[in-house]
Every structure is written in C-alpha cells, then in structure tokens.
Design a protein around this motif. Structure first.
Motif, PDB file in Angstrom:
ATOM      1  N   ASP A   1      -3.803   1.296   0.384  1.00  0.00           N
ATOM      2  CA  ASP A   1      -3.605  -0.070   0.868  1.00  0.00           C
ATOM      3  C   ASP A   1      -2.144  -0.506   0.764  1.00  0.00           C
ATOM      4  O   ASP A   1      -1.288   0.263   0.299  1.00  0.00           O
ATOM      5  N   GLU A   2      -1.859  -1.750   1.190  1.00  0.00           N
ATOM      6  CA  GLU A   2      -0.485  -2.256   1.249  1.00  0.00           C
ATOM      7  C   GLU A   2       0.169  -2.351  -0.127  1.00  0.00           C
ATOM      8  O   GLU A   2       1.398  -2.382  -0.240  1.00  0.00           O
ATOM      9  N   ALA A  32      -7.017   2.274  10.148  1.00  0.00           N
ATOM     10  CA  ALA A  32      -5.668   2.671   9.758  1.00  0.00           C
ATOM     11  C   ALA A  32      -4.837   2.949  10.998  1.00  0.00           C
ATOM     12  O   ALA A  32      -5.309   3.619  11.919  1.00  0.00           O
ATOM     13  N   SER A  33      -3.599   2.450  11.010  1.00  0.00           N
ATOM     14  CA  SER A  33      -2.728   2.749  12.147  1.00  0.00           C
ATOM     15  C   SER A  33      -2.053   4.109  11.982  1.00  0.00           C
ATOM     16  O   SER A  33      -1.516   4.647  12.937  1.00  0.00           O
ATOM     17  N   GLU A  34      -2.105   4.655  10.760  1.00  0.00           N
ATOM     18  CA  GLU A  34      -1.542   5.990  10.520  1.00  0.00           C
ATOM     19  C   GLU A  34      -2.551   6.839   9.752  1.00  0.00           C
ATOM     20  O   GLU A  34      -3.002   6.442   8.671  1.00  0.00           O
ATOM     21  N   LYS A  57      -2.970   5.286   6.104  1.00  0.00           N
ATOM     22  CA  LYS A  57      -2.043   4.233   5.668  1.00  0.00           C
ATOM     23  C   LYS A  57      -1.993   3.126   6.713  1.00  0.00           C
ATOM     24  O   LYS A  57      -2.470   3.290   7.829  1.00  0.00           O
ATOM     25  N   ASN A  58      -1.344   2.021   6.329  1.00  0.00           N
ATOM     26  CA  ASN A  58      -1.260   0.830   7.186  1.00  0.00           C
ATOM     27  C   ASN A  58      -2.657   0.381   7.577  1.00  0.00           C
ATOM     28  O   ASN A  58      -3.026   0.361   8.746  1.00  0.00           O
ATOM     29  N   SER A  78      -5.916  -2.052   8.062  1.00  0.00           N
ATOM     30  CA  SER A  78      -6.246  -3.395   8.557  1.00  0.00           C
ATOM     31  C   SER A  78      -7.728  -3.618   8.352  1.00  0.00           C
ATOM     32  O   SER A  78      -8.550  -2.741   8.650  1.00  0.00           O
TER      33      SER A  78
END
Length: 175
Positions: free
Chosen positions: A47-48, A96-98, A122-123, A125
């Motif tokens: 997560d972030e 995940a965008s990645e 990663k990244n 949402s």
C-alpha cells in the motif's frame, strides 16, 4: 517421458485427481497419482504506506484461520496477469496500476502439477468490488513489513506461497 492409461478419478472445481502409467527416465513404468491444477497467481500488494496487504482467511482444510497473501486459481485460458489482477481485487478490494512478475514456484511437485506465479502489486486503489467465492471467509489487513517478517519468524505466518513470494520480492529489491 511417455504417459499411458490416464484415468481421472475425481474432479472438483478446476482441480482433478489423475492416475496414470508413467515411464520414468530409467525406463521403469509406474502408476502415479497427480493432482492436476491449472496454476495460480500469488500477489504481494504494497500500500501507499509501504505496508503489506495480507488476508486472514479461514481454511476449511485446516479448520483454522491462515494469514496469507491474496492468491487464486487460473480460470480457463485466463492469462496469469489477468488472474493476478482479478484475485487481488476479489480478495482485497484493491486494484493496482503496477503489477510486477517475480517468477514462479512449484509448491507440491511430489503429487501436484500446480505452478504458482508470483507478483508484486503497487499503486493500489480501493475499488467497489469485493466479491469472495462462496467458500471464502476473508479479513483484509495492512501490516508493516517489519511486523510481517516477525510474524514469519514466530510462526504466525506459515503459508508457504506467501513466505516464498515475500522472500522473492525482498531478494529482487521490491521490498
């Protein structure tokens, strides 16, 4: 190695118990029973805050809760990356965008042909979709990497696919 006389003994979901005559490299023929499995994706979501997203899942086979990374079986001819994204969303409610591939492991080679494909996500949402299968009871947790590593050391995390994926991610510099 030629295979002859293959018999499906039982099928459940996308998994089958198969008995077959197999010729070994030394020329000997034996009867071998295999669990035929289409393969699975194992995802390490970060997560972030750099925390690992784990699931606490009730496993009826063990009759207990198991802390593990989200994972799931391939459906039909589904590409493994699609499976990873789908399972991440279904089990955690995140997309995940990645997504980075880490390779694969063979968890039960003595009696099962399953290959588990490892990923880092990663990244993340949050999505509105959180849909477990009927036989899944899951809690989603965000735990620091230091705590996750301590949980592996003390045995709170014993799931082999999760330990393998976390180890591979660390060795590859993702965490």
């Amino acid at each position: 190695m030629p295979v002859t006389d293959k018999t499906v003994i039982h099928t459940w979901k996308r998994i089958s118990l198969v008995e077959e005559q197999v010729e070994l490299p030394n020329g000997k023929t034996v009867t071998h029973t295999t669990i035929a499995h289409p393969g699975a994706a194992v995802i390490l979501p970060i997560d972030e805050n750099g925390h690992v997203v784990l699931i606490n899942q009730y496993r009826p086979s063990l009759k207990k809760w198991l802390l593990e990374l989200p994972a799931g079986t391939l459906e039909n001819d589904e590409p493994i990356e699609v499976c990873a994204a789908r399972e991440l969303e279904e089990e955690t409610g995140f997309s995940a965008s990645e997504i980075f591939p880490l390779g694969q492991v063979t968890p039960l080679a003595g009696f099962c042909d399953e290959i588990q494909y490892l990923f880092v996500a990663k990244n993340l949402s949050k999505t509105s979709r959180y849909q477990c299968d009927d036989d899944e009871v899951i809690e989603v947790l965000h735990i620091s990497l230091a705590e996750v590593e301590q949980m592996i050391i003390n045995g709170s995390i014993s799931d082999a696919k999760s330990i393998a994926c976390l180890s591979k991610a660390k060795l590859c510099g993702f965490i």
